[in-house]
Design an enzyme around this catalytic site. Structure first.
Site, mmCIF file in Angstrom:
data_model
loop_
_atom_site.group_PDB
_atom_site.id
_atom_site.type_symbol
_atom_site.label_atom_id
_atom_site.label_comp_id
_atom_site.label_asym_id
_atom_site.label_seq_id
_atom_site.Cartn_x
_atom_site.Cartn_y
_atom_site.Cartn_z
ATOM 1 N N LYS A 124 0.837 -1.202 0.000
ATOM 2 C CA LYS A 124 0.000 0.000 0.000
ATOM 3 C C LYS A 124 0.876 1.258 0.000
ATOM 4 C CE LYS A 124 -1.947 1.991 3.532
ATOM 5 N NZ LYS A 124 -2.715 2.235 4.757
ATOM 6 N N ASP A 142 -6.203 0.946 0.187
ATOM 7 C CA ASP A 142 -6.338 1.282 1.609
ATOM 8 C C ASP A 142 -7.741 0.850 2.042
ATOM 9 O OD1 ASP A 142 -8.075 3.137 0.578
ATOM 10 O OD2 ASP A 142 -7.233 4.840 1.668
#
Ligand code: SF4
Length: 214
Positions: A124, A142
């Site tokens: 991420k 996310d």
């Protein structure tokens, strides 16, 4: 496995997102890749607004990876304290900057492989950096992108890495960076975790969850 979704549905989805959230970028203030890396570490369990308040002062005092390694840990902890979990965050920043100094002359590398070798950096954060600091396509999964993708029906997965690969298979590569930002903003503005505002959502006709609640 990636969902089978008509290209026309994806095209329409991207068009609506683009028109609804034109020009959206990361809300984390930064002037270079190192600042974005540090802001991203600080953003865990914290609002972007709070992170920006903290980094405004922090980045005036500390500018290089060497600065972050050399500042006394207790001072760094104090500076990042308002973002929460400050002891862990200060340690992570320190470890990451140490690795940058040892392996990359203090610079943030611009490829996934090298980023993933840095302590505490997952896909991420690596995709945030690649997209927003270097303009290299990547999809950021996310909590918002995960939730919105699942509701729309773009993935049936719950693991963020599997979701990322599902989305990469569906979304044209040229749109990956903007799509990530638009989905994050959509998750914050309308498709909120507790109560999505489906009646006001421009994606409703394209969304499995939205259509079910009509
Ligand atoms: S229709 Fe509802 S569930 Fe679907 S994206 Fe919009 S707000 Fe989210």
């Amino acid at each position: 496995m990636a969902q089978k979704i008509a290209k026309s549905r994806i095209k329409k989805l991207l068009e609506i997102l683009r028109n609804t959230y034109p020009g959206v970028k990361t809300a984390l203030g930064h002037r270079n890749p190192l600042e974005l890396l540090i802001a991203t570490i600080l953003s865990a369990q914290c609002t972007d607004e709070r992170v920006n308040q903290v980094t405004k002062t922090l980045f005036q005092k500390l500018r290089t990876a060497k600065d972050f390694v050399e500042v006394p840990l207790s001072d760094l902890e104090e500076m990042v304290r308002p973002t929460g979990f400050y002891r862990n965050k200060a340690k992570s920043i320190r470890a990451c900057c140490q690795a940058l100094l040892e392996r990359h002359s203090g610079k943030v590398p611009d490829n996934m492989e090298a980023l993933l070798q840095l302590p505490g950096i997952g896909r991420k954060t690596a995709n945030v950096l690649l997209g927003s600091a270097f303009g290299i396509p990547g999809i950021v999964v996310d909590t918002h992108v995960k939730r919105v993708s699942q509701r729309i029906g773009l993935t049936r997965e719950s693991d963020p890495v599997k979701i990322e690969f599902d989305l990469m298979a569906l979304i044209p590569k040229k749109d990956w960076i903007d799509f990530s930002h638009q989905m994050i903003w959509h998750g914050r503005a309308l498709c909120k975790a507790r109560k999505p505002n489906c009646p006001a959502c421009p994606l409703r006709e394209l969304c499995d969850y939205g259509r079910e609640t009509t």
